[in-house]
Design a protein around this motif. Sequence first.
Motif, short mmCIF file in Angstrom:
data_model
loop_
_atom_site.label_atom_id
_atom_site.label_comp_id
_atom_site.label_asym_id
_atom_site.label_seq_id
_atom_site.Cartn_x
_atom_site.Cartn_y
_atom_site.Cartn_z
N ARG A 1 0.85 -0.97 -0.02
CA ARG A 1 0.20 0.11 0.03
C ARG A 1 0.77 1.16 -0.15
O ARG A 1 2.02 1.06 0.40
CB ARG A 1 -0.94 0.17 1.26
CG ARG A 1 -0.15 -0.01 2.56
CD ARG A 1 -1.17 -0.20 3.63
NE ARG A 1 -1.75 0.96 4.06
CZ ARG A 1 -3.04 1.08 4.54
NH1 ARG A 1 -3.81 -0.21 4.31
NH2 ARG A 1 -3.87 1.92 4.26
N GLY B 1 0.38 5.75 -3.82
CA GLY B 1 -0.38 4.82 -4.63
C GLY B 1 -0.74 5.29 -6.12
O GLY B 1 -0.58 6.40 -6.37
N ARG C 1 -6.81 -1.96 -3.28
CA ARG C 1 -5.82 -3.00 -3.40
C ARG C 1 -5.83 -4.25 -3.32
O ARG C 1 -5.20 -5.15 -4.42
CB ARG C 1 -4.90 -2.54 -2.20
CG ARG C 1 -4.36 -1.06 -2.14
CD ARG C 1 -3.47 -0.89 -1.04
NE ARG C 1 -4.24 -0.44 0.09
CZ ARG C 1 -4.69 0.85 0.30
NH1 ARG C 1 -4.78 1.66 -0.54
NH2 ARG C 1 -5.33 1.14 1.56
#
Length: 184
Positions: free
Chosen positions: A14, A23, A81
């Motif tokens: 992450r 990200g 994710r």
Amino acid sequence: MPCDKIMLIRHSERPDPDKGTRGVSLDGRKDKESLSVRGWQRAGALVRFFAPVDDRFVRPALARPRILFACKAAAQDPSLRPQHTLVPLAELLKIEFNRDHFNGEEQALVQKVLASDGPALIAWKHDGMHAIANAILGDKTTAPQHWPYERYDLVWIFDRAGEHWAFSQIPQLLLDGDSAEPIV
């Protein structure tokens, strides 16, 4: 035929604003709900980890998944994710990709996985991993009850053994810094 092998992974890395890690969306835009660059590297490496050429697995406990499951994003929990971790594998294998269950719906997820034609691979969030394991195993003592926040590099394997399930942990060892140590 009911599922007889379930493989469970945490989503890939992450973003970490404290470390300056951002990200990145599928199309390369900054997105705090997507994987970091390292996370996308892991997602790519997982393709041949779970779908090796000529089915020559690095670990014999692994299997080519026939169905994929990932945590569904919600307004109050919009992380993509878990889904992004499986996108490259789903594209290569051209297989069903189930995103019907939210974090917190682990019991319902497991019922759907058990009814699927496996082997199945699940990508989930670290805080729900033990709930999935407990629902599969039927107890709270066989699998660890806490997935460490900093670990992205393990596979929990569940193999049907008659009416019960056997549990094991497989290190991925795909990226620099991955650990061979299991979670205790």
